[in-house]
Motif scaffolding. Structure first.
Motif, PDB file in Angstrom:
ATOM      1  N   ASN A  13       0.857  -1.174   0.000  1.00  0.00           N
ATOM      2  CA  ASN A  13       0.000   0.000   0.000  1.00  0.00           C
ATOM      3  C   ASN A  13       0.901   1.235   0.000  1.00  0.00           C
ATOM      4  O   ASN A  13       1.386   1.675   1.042  1.00  0.00           O
ATOM      5  N   GLU A  15       0.185   4.285  -0.684  1.00  0.00           N
ATOM      6  CA  GLU A  15      -0.433   5.486  -0.130  1.00  0.00           C
ATOM      7  C   GLU A  15      -0.192   5.572   1.383  1.00  0.00           C
ATOM      8  O   GLU A  15       0.158   6.616   1.916  1.00  0.00           O
ATOM      9  N   GLU A  20       0.718  -5.067   3.634  1.00  0.00           N
ATOM     10  CA  GLU A  20      -0.472  -5.529   4.340  1.00  0.00           C
ATOM     11  C   GLU A  20      -0.895  -6.914   3.876  1.00  0.00           C
ATOM     12  O   GLU A  20      -0.722  -7.264   2.705  1.00  0.00           O
TER      13      GLU A  20
END
Length: 104
Positions: A13, A15, A20
């Protein structure tokens, strides 16, 4: 890694700057910082619903594999990742040679 986690994909991820996995709708993740050729792992966390189920180990193992497969060097600042590598010293092969934490 527990067999039930083998097929769960690792998500990078970008951003949120974390690797994850999602298990039963809950996340285990590792916060990272990326520089050219180097990934620093800062903090590992699982949502309370996943604690004690091996998800932290699963996300660590999947992340280490990602680091190696993508030819990064690792700086393991996260205490859980550091402890994992101490228990599994074969992973020192991906640790940045300038990281001296295992020498002390």
């Amino acid at each position: 890694m527990k067999p039930e986690y083998l097929e769960i994909p690792l998500v990078k991820n970008e951003e949120l700057l974390q690797f994850e996995i999602t298990v039963e709708g809950h996340k285990a993740f590792i916060v990272y910082k990326e520089r050219p050729h180097t990934i620093t792992l800062i903090h590992t966390e699982t949502e309370p619903e996943l604690e004690g189920k091996g998800t932290a180990t699963a996300v660590i193992e999947k992340t280490l594999a990602y680091v190696e497969e993508n030819n990064f060097k690792l700086i393991p600042l996260c205490p859980l990742v550091f402890a994992y590598i101490k228990r599994h010293p074969e992973w020192k092969r991906i640790v940045d040679e300038n990281f001296k934490g295992f020498d002390e």
